[in-house]
Design an enzyme around this catalytic site. Structure first.
Site, short mmCIF file in Angstrom:
data_model
loop_
_atom_site.label_atom_id
_atom_site.label_comp_id
_atom_site.label_asym_id
_atom_site.label_seq_id
_atom_site.Cartn_x
_atom_site.Cartn_y
_atom_site.Cartn_z
N GLU A 100 53.98 106.79 -20.29
CA GLU A 100 54.73 106.98 -19.07
C GLU A 100 56.14 106.41 -19.18
O GLU A 100 56.31 105.30 -19.69
CB GLU A 100 54.03 106.19 -17.95
N ASP A 113 45.63 106.83 -11.13
CA ASP A 113 46.00 105.43 -11.35
C ASP A 113 45.94 104.71 -10.01
O ASP A 113 46.95 104.57 -9.32
CB ASP A 113 47.42 105.41 -11.96
N THR A 129 45.08 98.55 -14.84
CA THR A 129 46.34 98.18 -15.49
C THR A 129 46.27 96.83 -16.16
O THR A 129 45.84 95.84 -15.56
CB THR A 129 47.47 98.17 -14.45
N LYS A 164 45.48 101.24 -18.54
CA LYS A 164 46.90 101.58 -18.51
C LYS A 164 47.65 100.32 -18.89
O LYS A 164 47.59 99.32 -18.18
CB LYS A 164 47.28 102.06 -17.11
N ASP A 171 44.29 101.59 -9.14
CA ASP A 171 43.67 100.27 -9.23
C ASP A 171 44.29 99.23 -8.31
O ASP A 171 43.75 98.13 -8.17
CB ASP A 171 43.71 99.77 -10.68
N ARG A 182 59.38 94.18 -13.12
CA ARG A 182 59.17 93.17 -12.09
C ARG A 182 57.86 92.42 -12.27
O ARG A 182 56.98 92.85 -13.01
CB ARG A 182 59.16 93.83 -10.71
N LYS A 238 50.89 98.08 -19.78
CA LYS A 238 52.32 97.94 -19.53
C LYS A 238 53.01 97.40 -20.78
O LYS A 238 52.56 96.39 -21.35
CB LYS A 238 52.56 97.00 -18.35
N ASP A 276 57.80 109.41 -14.72
CA ASP A 276 57.41 108.73 -13.48
C ASP A 276 58.67 108.45 -12.65
O ASP A 276 59.03 109.24 -11.78
CB ASP A 276 56.63 107.44 -13.79
#
Ligand code: MG
Length: 364
Positions: free
Chosen positions: A219, A321, A135, A160, A323, A24, A162, A244
Protein backbone atom coordinates in the site's frame (compact mmCIF):
# COMPACT_ATOMS: atom_id res chain seq x y z
CA UNK A 1 -39.23 10.45 7.06
CA UNK A 2 -37.56 13.81 7.51
CA UNK A 3 -34.23 14.71 9.09
CA UNK A 4 -35.17 16.46 12.29
CA UNK A 5 -31.92 16.88 14.24
CA UNK A 6 -28.17 16.41 13.80
CA UNK A 7 -26.07 16.35 16.98
CA UNK A 8 -22.35 15.86 17.57
CA UNK A 9 -20.43 14.50 20.58
CA UNK A 10 -16.74 13.90 21.36
CA UNK A 11 -15.41 10.53 22.39
CA UNK A 12 -11.88 9.49 23.43
CA UNK A 13 -10.87 5.84 23.84
CA UNK A 14 -7.32 4.71 24.73
CA UNK A 15 -5.52 2.13 22.57
CA UNK A 16 -4.14 -1.02 24.20
CA UNK A 17 -0.79 -0.53 22.35
CA UNK A 18 0.44 2.57 20.44
CA UNK A 19 -0.39 2.44 16.71
CA UNK A 20 2.74 3.46 14.78
CA UNK A 21 3.07 4.20 11.06
CA UNK A 22 5.47 6.21 8.89
CA UNK A 23 3.09 9.17 9.40
CA UNK A 24 2.16 9.13 13.08
CA UNK A 25 1.85 7.46 16.48
CA UNK A 26 -1.61 7.18 18.05
CA UNK A 27 -2.25 6.32 21.71
CA UNK A 28 -5.86 7.49 22.06
CA UNK A 29 -8.67 7.28 19.50
CA UNK A 30 -10.51 10.60 19.40
CA UNK A 31 -13.68 10.89 17.38
CA UNK A 32 -16.71 13.01 16.73
CA UNK A 33 -19.87 10.91 17.02
CA UNK A 34 -22.84 12.10 14.99
CA UNK A 35 -26.43 11.31 15.80
CA UNK A 36 -29.07 12.04 13.14
CA UNK A 37 -32.68 11.81 14.34
CA UNK A 38 -35.70 11.54 12.04
CA UNK A 39 -39.09 13.12 12.73
CA UNK A 40 -40.35 9.65 13.67
CA UNK A 41 -37.66 9.28 16.31
CA UNK A 42 -35.37 6.86 14.47
CA UNK A 43 -31.66 7.44 15.19
CA UNK A 44 -28.76 7.01 12.75
CA UNK A 45 -25.14 7.00 13.96
CA UNK A 46 -21.93 8.12 12.33
CA UNK A 47 -18.42 9.12 13.34
CA UNK A 48 -15.40 11.08 12.16
CA UNK A 49 -11.93 10.73 13.70
CA UNK A 50 -9.58 13.72 13.21
CA UNK A 51 -6.76 12.27 11.11
CA UNK A 52 -4.68 15.48 10.74
CA UNK A 53 -1.85 13.95 8.72
CA UNK A 54 -4.16 12.40 6.12
CA UNK A 55 -7.37 14.43 5.79
CA UNK A 56 -6.24 17.65 7.53
CA UNK A 57 -9.27 17.63 9.82
CA UNK A 58 -9.39 18.28 13.58
CA UNK A 59 -12.06 17.60 16.21
CA UNK A 60 -12.99 21.29 16.03
CA UNK A 61 -13.10 21.49 12.23
CA UNK A 62 -15.26 18.37 12.04
CA UNK A 63 -17.74 19.73 14.57
CA UNK A 64 -17.82 23.13 12.89
CA UNK A 65 -18.36 21.62 9.43
CA UNK A 66 -21.22 19.45 10.65
CA UNK A 67 -22.97 21.84 13.01
CA UNK A 68 -22.51 25.13 11.20
CA UNK A 69 -22.30 24.22 7.51
CA UNK A 70 -23.83 20.80 6.78
CA UNK A 71 -26.60 20.52 9.34
CA UNK A 72 -28.54 23.69 8.36
CA UNK A 73 -28.69 22.41 4.76
CA UNK A 74 -30.01 18.96 5.64
CA UNK A 75 -32.52 19.58 8.42
CA UNK A 76 -36.06 19.10 7.12
CA UNK A 77 -35.07 17.11 4.02
CA UNK A 78 -36.93 13.87 3.32
CA UNK A 79 -35.07 10.55 3.39
CA UNK A 80 -37.14 9.62 0.33
CA UNK A 81 -34.98 12.08 -1.62
CA UNK A 82 -31.56 10.72 -0.79
CA UNK A 83 -29.93 12.01 -3.96
CA UNK A 84 -30.88 15.53 -2.89
CA UNK A 85 -29.46 14.92 0.58
CA UNK A 86 -26.12 13.65 -0.77
CA UNK A 87 -25.87 16.41 -3.38
CA UNK A 88 -26.31 19.01 -0.65
CA UNK A 89 -23.94 17.22 1.72
CA UNK A 90 -21.13 17.11 -0.82
CA UNK A 91 -21.69 20.61 -2.17
CA UNK A 92 -21.95 22.20 1.28
CA UNK A 93 -18.16 22.65 1.50
CA UNK A 94 -15.04 21.35 -0.22
CA UNK A 95 -12.87 18.59 1.31
CA UNK A 96 -13.72 17.96 5.02
CA UNK A 97 -14.31 14.38 3.95
CA UNK A 98 -14.45 12.85 7.44
CA UNK A 99 -17.12 15.32 8.57
CA UNK A 100 -19.14 14.42 5.46
CA UNK A 101 -18.55 10.69 6.03
CA UNK A 102 -19.94 10.86 9.56
CA UNK A 103 -23.18 12.42 8.36
CA UNK A 104 -23.35 10.16 5.29
CA UNK A 105 -23.14 6.94 7.33
CA UNK A 106 -25.78 8.14 9.78
CA UNK A 107 -28.10 8.87 6.83
CA UNK A 108 -27.42 5.39 5.39
CA UNK A 109 -28.11 3.92 8.84
CA UNK A 110 -31.55 5.59 8.73
CA UNK A 111 -32.18 4.49 5.13
CA UNK A 112 -31.52 0.88 6.12
CA UNK A 113 -33.84 1.22 9.11
CA UNK A 114 -36.66 2.63 6.99
CA UNK A 115 -36.11 -0.11 4.37
CA UNK A 116 -36.13 -2.64 7.25
CA UNK A 117 -32.88 -4.20 6.03
CA UNK A 118 -29.36 -4.48 7.44
CA UNK A 119 -27.34 -1.86 5.55
CA UNK A 120 -25.19 -4.38 3.63
CA UNK A 121 -28.37 -5.93 2.22
CA UNK A 122 -29.85 -2.53 1.41
CA UNK A 123 -26.62 -1.71 -0.52
CA UNK A 124 -26.35 -5.01 -2.40
CA UNK A 125 -25.98 -7.91 0.03
CA UNK A 126 -23.15 -9.67 -1.80
CA UNK A 127 -21.57 -11.45 1.22
CA UNK A 128 -22.53 -11.90 4.85
CA UNK A 129 -19.13 -12.23 6.49
CA UNK A 130 -15.68 -10.69 6.08
CA UNK A 131 -12.16 -11.56 7.19
CA UNK A 132 -10.06 -8.70 8.48
CA UNK A 133 -6.30 -8.42 8.68
CA UNK A 134 -4.50 -7.20 11.80
CA UNK A 135 -1.95 -4.39 11.73
CA UNK A 136 1.61 -4.76 12.98
CA UNK A 137 2.89 -1.30 13.96
CA UNK A 138 6.34 -0.26 12.76
CA UNK A 139 8.97 -0.89 15.45
CA UNK A 140 12.26 -2.81 15.80
CA UNK A 141 12.21 -6.16 13.90
CA UNK A 142 12.17 -8.29 17.07
CA UNK A 143 9.21 -6.45 18.58
CA UNK A 144 7.31 -6.63 15.27
CA UNK A 145 7.95 -10.39 14.99
CA UNK A 146 6.70 -10.85 18.53
CA UNK A 147 3.54 -8.80 17.85
CA UNK A 148 2.95 -10.69 14.60
CA UNK A 149 3.20 -14.05 16.34
CA UNK A 150 0.73 -12.94 19.00
CA UNK A 151 -1.83 -11.78 16.41
CA UNK A 152 -1.53 -15.10 14.56
CA UNK A 153 -2.03 -16.94 17.85
CA UNK A 154 -5.16 -14.83 18.41
CA UNK A 155 -6.60 -16.06 15.11
CA UNK A 156 -5.47 -13.62 12.42
CA UNK A 157 -4.25 -15.22 9.17
CA UNK A 158 -3.53 -11.94 7.39
CA UNK A 159 -1.07 -9.36 8.74
CA UNK A 160 -0.82 -5.80 7.52
CA UNK A 161 2.69 -4.67 8.31
CA UNK A 162 3.61 -1.01 8.59
CA UNK A 163 6.96 -0.05 7.06
CA UNK A 164 8.56 3.11 5.66
CA UNK A 165 10.64 4.32 8.62
CA UNK A 166 14.45 4.31 8.54
CA UNK A 167 16.39 2.62 5.75
CA UNK A 168 15.17 0.15 3.14
CA UNK A 169 17.46 -2.43 4.73
CA UNK A 170 15.71 -1.96 8.09
CA UNK A 171 12.32 -2.47 6.43
CA UNK A 172 13.52 -5.67 4.77
CA UNK A 173 14.84 -6.90 8.13
CA UNK A 174 11.44 -6.22 9.69
CA UNK A 175 9.65 -8.39 7.12
CA UNK A 176 12.30 -11.13 7.28
CA UNK A 177 11.91 -11.29 11.07
CA UNK A 178 8.13 -11.53 10.82
CA UNK A 179 8.17 -14.12 8.01
CA UNK A 180 10.65 -16.28 9.96
CA UNK A 181 8.40 -16.16 13.03
CA UNK A 182 4.94 -16.72 11.48
CA UNK A 183 5.88 -19.16 8.71
CA UNK A 184 4.91 -19.22 5.05
CA UNK A 185 1.15 -19.73 5.29
CA UNK A 186 0.29 -16.35 6.83
CA UNK A 187 -0.54 -13.62 4.32
CA UNK A 188 1.58 -10.49 4.70
CA UNK A 189 0.57 -7.20 3.10
CA UNK A 190 2.65 -4.04 3.57
CA UNK A 191 1.77 -0.39 4.07
CA UNK A 192 4.60 2.13 3.63
CA UNK A 193 2.29 5.13 4.25
CA UNK A 194 4.24 7.26 1.70
CA UNK A 195 7.52 6.49 3.46
CA UNK A 196 9.62 5.58 0.40
CA UNK A 197 10.51 7.38 -2.81
CA UNK A 198 9.86 5.58 -6.09
CA UNK A 199 13.36 4.14 -6.54
CA UNK A 200 13.58 3.03 -2.91
CA UNK A 201 10.23 1.32 -3.28
CA UNK A 202 11.32 -0.59 -6.38
CA UNK A 203 14.51 -1.67 -4.61
CA UNK A 204 12.70 -2.72 -1.41
CA UNK A 205 9.91 -4.61 -3.17
CA UNK A 206 12.31 -6.16 -5.70
CA UNK A 207 14.52 -7.48 -2.89
CA UNK A 208 11.48 -8.93 -1.10
CA UNK A 209 10.42 -10.65 -4.33
CA UNK A 210 13.92 -12.06 -4.94
CA UNK A 211 14.24 -13.40 -1.39
CA UNK A 212 10.79 -15.05 -1.48
CA UNK A 213 9.18 -13.03 1.32
CA UNK A 214 5.88 -13.45 -0.54
CA UNK A 215 4.12 -10.12 -0.08
CA UNK A 216 0.43 -10.03 -1.04
CA UNK A 217 0.47 -6.31 -1.99
CA UNK A 218 2.07 -3.01 -0.98
CA UNK A 219 0.00 0.00 0.00
CA UNK A 220 1.00 3.56 -0.81
CA UNK A 221 4.77 3.17 -1.26
CA UNK A 222 5.34 6.81 -2.29
CA UNK A 223 4.01 10.28 -1.31
CA UNK A 224 0.29 10.79 -2.02
CA UNK A 225 0.80 13.48 -4.68
CA UNK A 226 3.47 11.52 -6.58
CA UNK A 227 1.30 9.66 -9.07
CA UNK A 228 4.18 9.41 -11.54
CA UNK A 229 6.21 7.75 -8.79
CA UNK A 230 3.34 5.40 -7.98
CA UNK A 231 3.12 4.43 -11.65
CA UNK A 232 6.91 3.95 -11.76
CA UNK A 233 6.70 1.47 -8.87
CA UNK A 234 3.64 -0.32 -10.29
CA UNK A 235 5.36 -0.84 -13.65
CA UNK A 236 8.61 -2.14 -12.18
CA UNK A 237 7.38 -4.63 -9.57
CA UNK A 238 5.49 -7.92 -9.83
CA UNK A 239 3.87 -7.39 -6.40
CA UNK A 240 0.52 -5.58 -6.71
CA UNK A 241 0.64 -1.91 -5.66
CA UNK A 242 -2.32 -0.29 -3.90
CA UNK A 243 -3.15 3.44 -3.88
CA UNK A 244 -4.39 4.68 -0.50
CA UNK A 245 -3.56 8.30 0.42
CA UNK A 246 -3.38 9.10 -3.34
CA UNK A 247 -7.12 8.45 -3.73
CA UNK A 248 -9.64 10.52 -1.80
CA UNK A 249 -12.26 11.51 -4.41
CA UNK A 250 -13.64 9.89 -7.53
CA UNK A 251 -11.54 12.41 -9.51
CA UNK A 252 -8.37 11.11 -7.82
CA UNK A 253 -9.47 7.56 -8.63
CA UNK A 254 -10.14 8.52 -12.25
CA UNK A 255 -6.61 9.91 -12.62
CA UNK A 256 -4.96 6.87 -11.03
CA UNK A 257 -7.03 4.57 -13.26
CA UNK A 258 -6.32 6.56 -16.44
CA UNK A 259 -2.60 6.53 -15.70
CA UNK A 260 -2.72 2.87 -14.63
CA UNK A 261 -0.68 4.14 -11.67
CA UNK A 262 -1.78 1.38 -9.26
CA UNK A 263 -3.09 -2.21 -9.36
CA UNK A 264 -5.53 -1.80 -6.45
CA UNK A 265 -7.35 0.99 -4.62
CA UNK A 266 -7.95 1.34 -0.89
CA UNK A 267 -11.29 3.08 -0.28
CA UNK A 268 -11.88 4.66 3.13
CA UNK A 269 -15.06 6.44 4.09
CA UNK A 270 -13.01 9.16 5.80
CA UNK A 271 -11.29 9.98 2.49
CA UNK A 272 -14.23 9.59 0.10
CA UNK A 273 -16.68 11.50 2.28
CA UNK A 274 -18.81 8.44 3.01
CA UNK A 275 -20.61 5.50 1.43
CA UNK A 276 -22.35 7.46 -1.36
CA UNK A 277 -19.03 8.50 -2.93
CA UNK A 278 -17.26 5.24 -2.01
CA UNK A 279 -19.77 3.29 -4.11
CA UNK A 280 -19.02 5.52 -7.10
CA UNK A 281 -15.26 5.02 -6.71
CA UNK A 282 -15.73 1.26 -6.49
CA UNK A 283 -17.94 1.20 -9.60
CA UNK A 284 -15.38 3.22 -11.56
CA UNK A 285 -12.57 0.93 -10.40
CA UNK A 286 -14.61 -2.14 -11.34
CA UNK A 287 -15.19 -0.75 -14.83
CA UNK A 288 -11.38 -0.49 -15.12
CA UNK A 289 -10.78 -4.06 -13.86
CA UNK A 290 -9.28 -2.79 -10.61
CA UNK A 291 -10.40 -4.42 -7.36
CA UNK A 292 -10.62 -2.54 -4.07
CA UNK A 293 -9.93 -2.84 -0.39
CA UNK A 294 -11.98 -1.00 2.21
CA UNK A 295 -9.92 0.21 5.14
CA UNK A 296 -10.29 2.73 7.92
CA UNK A 297 -8.57 5.30 10.09
CA UNK A 298 -8.29 4.70 13.86
CA UNK A 299 -12.04 4.54 14.37
CA UNK A 300 -14.44 3.04 16.88
CA UNK A 301 -16.92 0.35 15.93
CA UNK A 302 -19.34 2.95 14.53
CA UNK A 303 -17.20 3.87 11.53
CA UNK A 304 -16.01 0.30 11.02
CA UNK A 305 -19.56 -1.04 11.08
CA UNK A 306 -20.49 1.36 8.27
CA UNK A 307 -17.35 0.49 6.29
CA UNK A 308 -17.93 -3.25 6.77
CA UNK A 309 -21.53 -3.00 5.53
CA UNK A 310 -20.27 -1.23 2.42
CA UNK A 311 -17.48 -3.77 1.87
CA UNK A 312 -19.82 -6.75 2.23
CA UNK A 313 -22.32 -5.34 -0.23
CA UNK A 314 -20.06 -5.22 -3.31
CA UNK A 315 -18.42 -8.03 -5.33
CA UNK A 316 -15.49 -5.81 -6.39
CA UNK A 317 -14.35 -5.19 -2.79
CA UNK A 318 -12.03 -8.11 -1.99
CA UNK A 319 -9.75 -6.93 0.83
CA UNK A 320 -10.73 -5.78 4.33
CA UNK A 321 -8.73 -3.81 6.89
CA UNK A 322 -11.08 -3.47 9.83
CA UNK A 323 -8.96 -4.11 12.92
CA UNK A 324 -9.17 -0.61 14.45
CA UNK A 325 -11.89 -1.38 17.05
CA UNK A 326 -9.83 -4.38 18.23
CA UNK A 327 -6.99 -2.00 19.18
CA UNK A 328 -9.19 -0.04 21.59
CA UNK A 329 -9.24 -0.62 25.34
CA UNK A 330 -13.02 -0.13 25.44
CA UNK A 331 -15.95 -0.78 23.08
CA UNK A 332 -18.27 2.23 23.35
CA UNK A 333 -20.83 0.71 20.95
CA UNK A 334 -23.69 -1.66 21.75
CA UNK A 335 -24.64 -3.53 18.57
CA UNK A 336 -22.96 -3.11 15.18
CA UNK A 337 -20.50 -5.51 13.61
CA UNK A 338 -19.69 -8.79 15.42
CA UNK A 339 -16.08 -10.03 15.70
CA UNK A 340 -14.93 -13.60 16.26
CA UNK A 341 -11.16 -13.26 15.98
CA UNK A 342 -10.64 -12.21 12.33
CA UNK A 343 -14.18 -13.06 11.17
CA UNK A 344 -16.76 -10.30 11.05
CA UNK A 345 -20.49 -10.92 10.74
CA UNK A 346 -23.61 -8.79 10.81
CA UNK A 347 -26.61 -8.87 13.09
CA UNK A 348 -30.11 -9.01 11.62
CA UNK A 349 -30.84 -5.50 12.95
CA UNK A 350 -31.77 -2.85 10.41
CA UNK A 351 -29.34 -0.21 9.18
CA UNK A 352 -26.02 -0.32 11.05
CA UNK A 353 -27.68 -2.17 13.91
CA UNK A 354 -26.19 0.15 16.53
CA UNK A 355 -28.39 0.11 19.64
CA UNK A 356 -26.49 2.76 21.62
CA UNK A 357 -23.18 4.57 21.95
CA UNK A 358 -21.53 5.45 25.25
CA UNK A 359 -20.94 9.16 24.96
CA UNK A 360 -18.84 11.06 27.54
CA UNK A 361 -19.74 13.95 29.81
CA UNK A 362 -22.16 15.82 27.52
CA UNK A 363 -19.29 17.11 25.38
CA UNK A 364 -21.47 18.44 22.67
MG1 MG B 1 -2.82 2.68 4.17
Amino acid sequence: MKIQAIETFYVAVPLTKPFKTALRTVTTAFSVVVKVTSDEGKVGYGEAPPTHVITGESLESIQYAINEIISPQLIGLSLLEKEIIFQKLHKALVRNTSAKAAVDMAIFDLLGQYAELPLYQYLGGYRNSLTTDFTVSVNEPAEMAEDAERYVREGFQILKVKVGIGTIQEDIERIEAIRRRVGKDIKIRLDANQGWNAKEAVRAIGTMEDTGLNIEFVEQPVPAEDLEGLKYVTERTATPIMADESVFSIYDAKRVLEMRAADLINIKLMKSGGIYQALKINTLAEANDITCMVGSMIETKIGITAAAHLAASQPNILFYDFDAPLMLAEDIVTGGIIYQASTMTFSKSYGLGIASVKIGEGQK
